[in-house]
Motif scaffolding. Structure first.
Motif, PDB file in Angstrom:
ATOM      1  N   PRO A 215     -40.241 -23.432 -15.277  1.00 56.04           N
ATOM      2  CA  PRO A 215     -39.409 -22.645 -16.187  1.00 56.04           C
ATOM      3  C   PRO A 215     -40.189 -21.470 -16.774  1.00 56.04           C
ATOM      4  CG  PRO A 215     -40.129 -24.652 -17.271  1.00 56.04           C
ATOM      5  CD  PRO A 215     -40.593 -24.747 -15.843  1.00 56.04           C
ATOM      6  N   SER A 216     -39.520 -20.359 -16.957  1.00 62.39           N
ATOM      7  CA  SER A 216     -40.150 -19.158 -17.514  1.00 62.39           C
ATOM      8  C   SER A 216     -40.054 -19.155 -19.036  1.00 62.39           C
ATOM      9  CB  SER A 216     -39.440 -17.920 -16.938  1.00 62.39           C
ATOM     10  OG  SER A 216     -39.981 -16.726 -17.437  1.00 62.39           O
ATOM     11  N   PRO A 217     -41.042 -18.553 -19.720  1.00 64.11           N
ATOM     12  CA  PRO A 217     -42.247 -17.894 -19.199  1.00 64.11           C
ATOM     13  C   PRO A 217     -43.345 -18.893 -18.870  1.00 64.11           C
ATOM     14  CG  PRO A 217     -42.173 -17.650 -21.576  1.00 64.11           C
ATOM     15  CD  PRO A 217     -40.889 -18.335 -21.184  1.00 64.11           C
ATOM     16  N   ALA A 235     -51.360 -16.443  -5.017  1.00 61.41           N
ATOM     17  CA  ALA A 235     -50.359 -17.508  -4.884  1.00 61.41           C
ATOM     18  C   ALA A 235     -49.443 -17.548  -6.100  1.00 61.41           C
ATOM     19  CB  ALA A 235     -51.057 -18.853  -4.694  1.00 61.41           C
ATOM     20  N   LEU A 236     -50.001 -17.431  -7.291  1.00 58.92           N
ATOM     21  CA  LEU A 236     -49.179 -17.408  -8.500  1.00 58.92           C
ATOM     22  C   LEU A 236     -48.235 -16.216  -8.482  1.00 58.92           C
ATOM     23  CD1 LEU A 236     -52.049 -18.259 -10.983  1.00 58.92           C
ATOM     24  CD2 LEU A 236     -50.029 -19.688 -10.613  1.00 58.92           C
ATOM     25  N   ASP A 237     -48.748 -15.066  -8.110  1.00 63.56           N
ATOM     26  CA  ASP A 237     -47.954 -13.838  -8.055  1.00 63.56           C
ATOM     27  C   ASP A 237     -46.785 -13.972  -7.089  1.00 63.56           C
ATOM     28  OD1 ASP A 237     -47.343 -11.015  -8.326  1.00 63.56           O
ATOM     29  OD2 ASP A 237     -48.410 -10.693  -6.439  1.00 63.56           O
ATOM     30  N   ARG A 238     -47.004 -14.610  -5.959  1.00 62.84           N
ATOM     31  CA  ARG A 238     -45.969 -14.736  -4.923  1.00 62.84           C
ATOM     32  C   ARG A 238     -44.905 -15.765  -5.261  1.00 62.84           C
ATOM     33  NH1 ARG A 238     -50.364 -14.771  -1.294  1.00 62.84           N
ATOM     34  NH2 ARG A 238     -50.113 -17.032  -1.061  1.00 62.84           N
ATOM     35  N   HIS A 239     -45.254 -16.807  -6.019  1.00 63.38           N
ATOM     36  CA  HIS A 239     -44.349 -17.953  -6.117  1.00 63.38           C
ATOM     37  C   HIS A 239     -43.764 -18.228  -7.503  1.00 63.38           C
ATOM     38  CE1 HIS A 239     -45.280 -18.976  -2.002  1.00 63.38           C
ATOM     39  NE2 HIS A 239     -46.575 -19.087  -2.280  1.00 63.38           N
ATOM     40  N   VAL A 240     -44.386 -17.764  -8.576  1.00 66.41           N
ATOM     41  CA  VAL A 240     -43.897 -18.100  -9.918  1.00 66.41           C
ATOM     42  C   VAL A 240     -42.836 -17.088 -10.343  1.00 66.41           C
ATOM     43  CG1 VAL A 240     -44.506 -18.353 -12.338  1.00 66.41           C
ATOM     44  CG2 VAL A 240     -46.060 -19.197 -10.573  1.00 66.41           C
ATOM     45  N   PRO A 241     -41.621 -17.544 -10.638  1.00 67.32           N
ATOM     46  CA  PRO A 241     -40.565 -16.616 -11.030  1.00 67.32           C
ATOM     47  C   PRO A 241     -40.601 -16.310 -12.526  1.00 67.32           C
ATOM     48  CG  PRO A 241     -39.673 -18.822 -10.899  1.00 67.32           C
ATOM     49  CD  PRO A 241     -41.127 -18.925 -10.512  1.00 67.32           C
TER      50      PRO A 241
END
Length: 364
Positions: A215-217, A235-241
């Motif tokens: 869940p964001s943020p 990896a965080l940049d590519r996958h975390v919405p």
């Protein structure tokens, strides 16, 4: 020991082997001569940290023959510190305005019975008095990494209140960071990424899905060796919405890193906060396809962070209890370090090596 002792024992690095590793041995070394204003400490305990392991493995070129930048010692020669002989102290190893002072990196460190603190560090307030009962292995070995994790928490919480936390790296700082976040924001969803039994494998097929479902943020703390920082960040940049704030705690090479927001000099972003300065902290903001990206990090801590960490360790018995895995003498430290360096597993005495405290001496 006394101030007149001409030599003392230290854990000294050997010449690099064919794999660029520097094993260590206990050796008799000259007790350093003091210049005007210098302080001499008799060390009680010193810690072995992740950066030390990187230096020993040849992943960094720090030249000091004696490592160690975490510890508690007693003042022997007070110089211009204003402290009484016998005062227990810890030392902030990073000078916020003088890069020539890096204790245990380019200056002989704390893996020794005596340690000299130059006058420039004394004048900068890097010697931090601690309570009399702080001369114990847990405080000595964990105060600096805990202070670093505390600083990271303060920087990140200045920007947002996360719904989820990712700690990438299940070593010393990563585990301390997870404990601190759990204390400050209990009940928040946490994902630990690492090689331990209680962590999610960074190479596992399920990790991208788990990151995408957060869940964001999201706040992510990267506490890996410098060789793993860029991969974790990508990896965080590519996958975390949604909104993602990344505290780049681990070191990394200088130069641009390709992210979905563009080419970013992450090392420069990390170095923008140094030794507790400035405040408010510098946090860089970018736009990426999955949502806002906030990047921060820091180098070094302030005396305030160190004092807060010492107090937490003194008063909170369970904090970091599982992180301090080994307490050893100088000779035992040499065996432990050399065993880990020459084996494929980071284990000693049947246990995974996280934080080690080296016992150096008694109060002078």
């Amino acid at each position: 020991m006394s101030a007149s002792t001409s030599t003392h024992r230290a854990l000294v690095r050997r010449p690099a082997d064919v794999e660029n590793r520097t094993l260590v041995e206990v050796a008799e070394v000259r007790t350093p001569r003091l210049d005007a204003g210098d302080v001499l400490l008799a060390m009680a305990f010193a810690g072995v940290c992740g950066t030390d392991w990187q230096i020993l493995r040849g992943l960094r070129d720090d030249p000091s023959p004696v490592l160690g930048h975490e510890g508690v010692g007693y003042v022997v020669e007070p110089g211009e510190s204003g402290l009484r002989p016998g005062t227990p102290v810890t030392v902030n190893p990073t000078h916020p305005r003088d890069p020539s002072f890096l204790l245990g990196h380019n200056l002989p460190g704390m893996w020794a019975e005596y340690c000299r603190i130059p006058a420039t560090a004394v004048r900068a307030g890097l010697i931090v008095p601690v309570p009399a009962d702080a001369g114990q292995p847990r405080v000595a070995a964990l105060a600096e990494p805990l202070a670093s994790a505390l600083y990271g928490v303060r920087v990140a919480r200045h920007a947002l209140r996360p719904a989820a936390l990712v700690v990438w790296g299940d070593g010393i700082v990563g585990r301390l960071a997870r404990e601190l976040w759990d204390r400050e924001l209990p009940g928040r969803r946490t994902l630990l990424v690492g090689r331990g039994a209680d962590a999610v494998d960074p190479d596992g097929a399920e990790l991208p899905r788990m990151l995408a479902q957060l869940p964001s943020p999201v706040v992510a703390v990267i506490a890996t060796p410098r060789t793993g920082t860029c991969g974790a960040l990508k990896a965080l940049d590519r996958h975390v919405p949604g909104t993602l704030l990344v505290d780049v705690h681990g070191g990394l090479p200088s130069g641009p890193v390709r992210l979905t927001a563009g080419d970013i000099d992450i090392a420069a972003v990390r170095a923008a906060n140094c030794g507790g300065e400035p405040w408010p902290p510098r946090i860089a903001a970018y736009t990426r396809p999955l949502g806002p990206l906030l990047l921060c990090g820091h180098r070094g801590v302030s005396g305030k962070h160190l004092r807060e960490a010492v107090e937490l360790l003194r008063t909170t018995a369970e904090l970091g209890e599982r992180v301090l895995t080994h307490e050893v003498t100088l000779a035992e430290a040499a065996d432990l370090i050399n065993t880990v360096l020459t084996s494929s597993a980071r284990r000693a005495d049947g246990r995974r090596v996280l934080k080690t405290a080296i016992r150096l001496g008694d109060r002078p």
